[in-house]
Write a protein that holds these residues in place. Structure first.
Motif, PDB file in Angstrom:
ATOM      1  N   ILE A  55       0.861  -1.178   0.000  1.00  0.00           N
ATOM      2  CA  ILE A  55       0.000   0.000   0.000  1.00  0.00           C
ATOM      3  C   ILE A  55       0.900   1.230   0.000  1.00  0.00           C
ATOM      4  CG2 ILE A  55      -1.770   1.287   1.240  1.00  0.00           C
ATOM      5  CD1 ILE A  55      -2.696  -1.443   2.355  1.00  0.00           C
ATOM      6  N   PRO A  56       0.921   1.970  -1.118  1.00  0.00           N
ATOM      7  CA  PRO A  56       1.821   3.127  -1.196  1.00  0.00           C
ATOM      8  C   PRO A  56       1.349   4.266  -0.303  1.00  0.00           C
ATOM      9  CG  PRO A  56       0.474   2.992  -3.164  1.00  0.00           C
ATOM     10  CD  PRO A  56       0.149   1.784  -2.342  1.00  0.00           C
ATOM     11  N   ARG A  57       2.276   5.080   0.082  1.00  0.00           N
ATOM     12  CA  ARG A  57       1.933   6.281   0.848  1.00  0.00           C
ATOM     13  C   ARG A  57       1.220   7.253  -0.088  1.00  0.00           C
ATOM     14  NH1 ARG A  57       2.725   5.383   5.768  1.00  0.00           N
ATOM     15  NH2 ARG A  57       4.684   4.585   6.502  1.00  0.00           N
ATOM     16  N   SER A  58       0.241   7.938   0.464  1.00  0.00           N
ATOM     17  CA  SER A  58      -0.462   8.968  -0.290  1.00  0.00           C
ATOM     18  C   SER A  58      -0.797  10.096   0.669  1.00  0.00           C
ATOM     19  CB  SER A  58      -1.735   8.398  -0.924  1.00  0.00           C
ATOM     20  OG  SER A  58      -2.631   7.984   0.072  1.00  0.00           O
ATOM     21  N   LYS A  59      -1.317  11.177   0.143  1.00  0.00           N
ATOM     22  CA  LYS A  59      -1.638  12.332   0.984  1.00  0.00           C
ATOM     23  C   LYS A  59      -2.647  11.982   2.065  1.00  0.00           C
ATOM     24  CE  LYS A  59      -0.545  15.763  -2.470  1.00  0.00           C
ATOM     25  NZ  LYS A  59      -1.019  16.851  -3.302  1.00  0.00           N
ATOM     26  N   ASP A  60      -3.590  11.093   1.759  1.00  0.00           N
ATOM     27  CA  ASP A  60      -4.623  10.765   2.738  1.00  0.00           C
ATOM     28  C   ASP A  60      -4.271   9.574   3.629  1.00  0.00           C
ATOM     29  OD1 ASP A  60      -4.832   9.017   0.596  1.00  0.00           O
ATOM     30  OD2 ASP A  60      -6.983   8.785   0.806  1.00  0.00           O
ATOM     31  N   ARG A  61      -3.143   8.923   3.377  1.00  0.00           N
ATOM     32  CA  ARG A  61      -2.732   7.820   4.250  1.00  0.00           C
ATOM     33  C   ARG A  61      -1.975   8.396   5.435  1.00  0.00           C
ATOM     34  NH1 ARG A  61       1.267   2.720   3.051  1.00  0.00           N
ATOM     35  NH2 ARG A  61       1.511   2.205   5.238  1.00  0.00           N
ATOM     36  N   PRO A  62      -2.351   8.020   6.639  1.00  0.00           N
ATOM     37  CA  PRO A  62      -1.689   8.586   7.822  1.00  0.00           C
ATOM     38  C   PRO A  62      -0.220   8.188   7.909  1.00  0.00           C
ATOM     39  CG  PRO A  62      -3.230   6.849   8.456  1.00  0.00           C
ATOM     40  CD  PRO A  62      -3.397   7.065   6.988  1.00  0.00           C
ATOM     41  N   ALA A  63       0.599   9.073   8.481  1.00  0.00           N
ATOM     42  CA  ALA A  63       2.021   8.799   8.645  1.00  0.00           C
ATOM     43  C   ALA A  63       2.245   7.646   9.619  1.00  0.00           C
ATOM     44  CB  ALA A  63       2.753  10.041   9.117  1.00  0.00           C
ATOM     45  N   LYS A  64       1.416   7.593  10.671  1.00  0.00           N
ATOM     46  CA  LYS A  64       1.514   6.501  11.633  1.00  0.00           C
ATOM     47  C   LYS A  64       0.874   5.265  11.006  1.00  0.00           C
ATOM     48  CE  LYS A  64       0.397   5.089  16.292  1.00  0.00           C
ATOM     49  NZ  LYS A  64      -0.448   5.319  17.450  1.00  0.00           N
ATOM     50  N   LYS A  65       1.584   4.163  11.054  1.00  0.00           N
ATOM     51  CA  LYS A  65       1.128   2.945  10.398  1.00  0.00           C
ATOM     52  C   LYS A  65      -0.166   2.430  11.040  1.00  0.00           C
ATOM     53  CE  LYS A  65       2.829  -1.444   8.725  1.00  0.00           C
ATOM     54  NZ  LYS A  65       3.984  -2.316   8.637  1.00  0.00           N
ATOM     55  N   PRO A  66      -1.258   2.383  10.259  1.00  0.00           N
ATOM     56  CA  PRO A  66      -2.511   1.853  10.787  1.00  0.00           C
ATOM     57  C   PRO A  66      -2.454   0.326  10.868  1.00  0.00           C
ATOM     58  CG  PRO A  66      -2.838   2.895   8.636  1.00  0.00           C
ATOM     59  CD  PRO A  66      -1.383   2.928   8.943  1.00  0.00           C
ATOM     60  N   THR A  67      -3.444  -0.274  11.501  1.00  0.00           N
ATOM     61  CA  THR A  67      -3.500  -1.731  11.583  1.00  0.00           C
ATOM     62  C   THR A  67      -3.742  -2.305  10.188  1.00  0.00           C
ATOM     63  OG1 THR A  67      -5.885  -1.804  11.917  1.00  0.00           O
ATOM     64  CG2 THR A  67      -4.492  -1.593  13.902  1.00  0.00           C
ATOM     65  N   LYS A  68      -3.406  -3.578  10.025  1.00  0.00           N
ATOM     66  CA  LYS A  68      -3.609  -4.219   8.726  1.00  0.00           C
ATOM     67  C   LYS A  68      -5.093  -4.237   8.346  1.00  0.00           C
ATOM     68  CE  LYS A  68       0.509  -6.996   8.398  1.00  0.00           C
ATOM     69  NZ  LYS A  68       1.106  -8.240   8.023  1.00  0.00           N
ATOM     70  N   GLN A  69      -5.955  -4.421   9.327  1.00  0.00           N
ATOM     71  CA  GLN A  69      -7.394  -4.417   9.060  1.00  0.00           C
ATOM     72  C   GLN A  69      -7.837  -3.074   8.485  1.00  0.00           C
ATOM     73  OE1 GLN A  69      -8.437  -7.316   8.717  1.00  0.00           O
ATOM     74  NE2 GLN A  69     -10.049  -7.508  10.242  1.00  0.00           N
ATOM     75  N   THR A  70      -7.378  -1.977   9.101  1.00  0.00           N
ATOM     76  CA  THR A  70      -7.740  -0.637   8.630  1.00  0.00           C
ATOM     77  C   THR A  70      -7.194  -0.415   7.225  1.00  0.00           C
ATOM     78  OG1 THR A  70      -7.691   0.188  10.885  1.00  0.00           O
ATOM     79  CG2 THR A  70      -7.582   1.833   9.142  1.00  0.00           C
ATOM     80  N   LEU A  71      -5.961  -0.824   6.997  1.00  0.00           N
ATOM     81  CA  LEU A  71      -5.366  -0.648   5.669  1.00  0.00           C
ATOM     82  C   LEU A  71      -6.154  -1.388   4.605  1.00  0.00           C
ATOM     83  CD1 LEU A  71      -1.528  -0.898   6.344  1.00  0.00           C
ATOM     84  CD2 LEU A  71      -2.773   1.075   5.493  1.00  0.00           C
ATOM     85  N   LYS A  72      -6.511  -2.639   4.872  1.00  0.00           N
ATOM     86  CA  LYS A  72      -7.225  -3.437   3.878  1.00  0.00           C
ATOM     87  C   LYS A  72      -8.614  -2.867   3.585  1.00  0.00           C
ATOM     88  CE  LYS A  72      -4.789  -7.766   4.438  1.00  0.00           C
ATOM     89  NZ  LYS A  72      -4.862  -9.173   4.788  1.00  0.00           N
ATOM     90  N   LYS A  73      -9.261  -2.313   4.594  1.00  0.00           N
ATOM     91  CA  LYS A  73     -10.600  -1.750   4.402  1.00  0.00           C
ATOM     92  C   LYS A  73     -10.551  -0.424   3.647  1.00  0.00           C
ATOM     93  CE  LYS A  73     -12.690  -3.712   8.539  1.00  0.00           C
ATOM     94  NZ  LYS A  73     -13.219  -3.424   9.871  1.00  0.00           N
ATOM     95  N   THR A  74      -9.505   0.357   3.891  1.00  0.00           N
ATOM     96  CA  THR A  74      -9.435   1.712   3.369  1.00  0.00           C
ATOM     97  C   THR A  74      -8.674   1.825   2.054  1.00  0.00           C
ATOM     98  OG1 THR A  74      -9.397   2.420   5.674  1.00  0.00           O
ATOM     99  CG2 THR A  74      -8.917   4.092   4.033  1.00  0.00           C
ATOM    100  N   TYR A  75      -7.635   1.044   1.898  1.00  0.00           N
ATOM    101  CA  TYR A  75      -6.746   1.173   0.744  1.00  0.00           C
ATOM    102  C   TYR A  75      -6.646  -0.152   0.002  1.00  0.00           C
ATOM    103  CZ  TYR A  75      -5.373   5.224   3.478  1.00  0.00           C
ATOM    104  OH  TYR A  75      -5.389   6.385   4.196  1.00  0.00           O
ATOM    105  N   LYS A  76      -6.576  -0.046  -1.304  1.00  0.00           N
ATOM    106  CA  LYS A  76      -6.416  -1.248  -2.119  1.00  0.00           C
ATOM    107  C   LYS A  76      -4.923  -1.518  -2.306  1.00  0.00           C
ATOM    108  CE  LYS A  76      -7.550  -3.423  -6.435  1.00  0.00           C
ATOM    109  NZ  LYS A  76      -8.012  -3.290  -7.787  1.00  0.00           N
ATOM    110  N   PRO A  77      -4.451  -2.685  -1.843  1.00  0.00           N
ATOM    111  CA  PRO A  77      -3.026  -2.985  -1.999  1.00  0.00           C
ATOM    112  C   PRO A  77      -2.651  -3.169  -3.476  1.00  0.00           C
ATOM    113  CG  PRO A  77      -4.085  -4.565  -0.518  1.00  0.00           C
ATOM    114  CD  PRO A  77      -5.160  -3.725  -1.127  1.00  0.00           C
ATOM    115  N   LEU A  78      -1.448  -2.760  -3.813  1.00  0.00           N
ATOM    116  CA  LEU A  78      -0.905  -2.997  -5.149  1.00  0.00           C
ATOM    117  C   LEU A  78      -0.277  -4.377  -5.182  1.00  0.00           C
ATOM    118  CD1 LEU A  78       0.932   0.400  -5.756  1.00  0.00           C
ATOM    119  CD2 LEU A  78      -1.335  -0.280  -6.555  1.00  0.00           C
ATOM    120  N   SER A  79      -0.313  -4.983  -6.326  1.00  0.00           N
ATOM    121  CA  SER A  79       0.331  -6.280  -6.507  1.00  0.00           C
ATOM    122  C   SER A  79       1.796  -6.056  -6.877  1.00  0.00           C
ATOM    123  CB  SER A  79      -0.375  -7.039  -7.632  1.00  0.00           C
ATOM    124  OG  SER A  79       0.294  -8.240  -7.898  1.00  0.00           O
ATOM    125  N   VAL A  80       2.684  -6.733  -6.184  1.00  0.00           N
ATOM    126  CA  VAL A  80       4.114  -6.668  -6.468  1.00  0.00           C
ATOM    127  C   VAL A  80       4.584  -8.079  -6.763  1.00  0.00           C
ATOM    128  CG1 VAL A  80       6.403  -6.101  -5.552  1.00  0.00           C
ATOM    129  CG2 VAL A  80       4.435  -4.687  -4.945  1.00  0.00           C
TER     130      VAL A  80
END
Length: 120
Positions: A55-80
């Motif tokens: 999940i890349p950093r963006s303007k709306d992604r908080p600097a403090k690392k959120p929980t994995k659950q929050t990340l998955k609900k809010t942001y779509k992970p990129l495939s690497v």
């Protein structure tokens, strides 16, 4: 992305040692191992990278690392994914430079064949 991939490579077993080789290239050296001894381990690493997601950093992604659950609900992970080229010393490949060159050629074959694969 490089840090995520490096983190996956740091889990290598079978006596392998991972190093950053160039801009976005890494190498794993397996002293005294044959290709057939390391293919399963390299496949595990390839799958680990592909399944980790990023999940890349963006303007709306908080600097403090959120929980994995929050990340998955809010942001779509990129495939690497990674492509891997394998080579080992032989009668034709005697010097380290020759082995590296052969591994590099195998890497380009992996990329030409569709990426996210291992070639030797």
């Amino acid at each position: 992305v490089l840090k995520m991939v490096a983190g996956c490579l740091a889990t290598v077993t079978c006596g392998g040692h991972a190093f950053r080789y160039g801009g976005e290239e890494f190498t794993i050296v397996f002293p005294d191992r044959k290709i057939e001894d390391i293919q399963t381990e390299l496949e595990r690493i390839r799958q680990k990278v592909a399944s980790t997601g990023f999940i890349p950093r963006s303007k709306d992604r908080p600097a403090k690392k959120p929980t994995k659950q929050t990340l998955k609900k809010t942001y779509k992970p990129l495939s690497v994914t990674i492509s891997i080229g394998i080579a080992e010393p032989s009668r034709k490949l005697r010097s380290p430079d020759q082995v590296i060159s052969a591994a590099d050629q195998a890497l380009y074959r992996a990329k030409q064949q569709g990426r996210n694969r291992i070639c030797n």
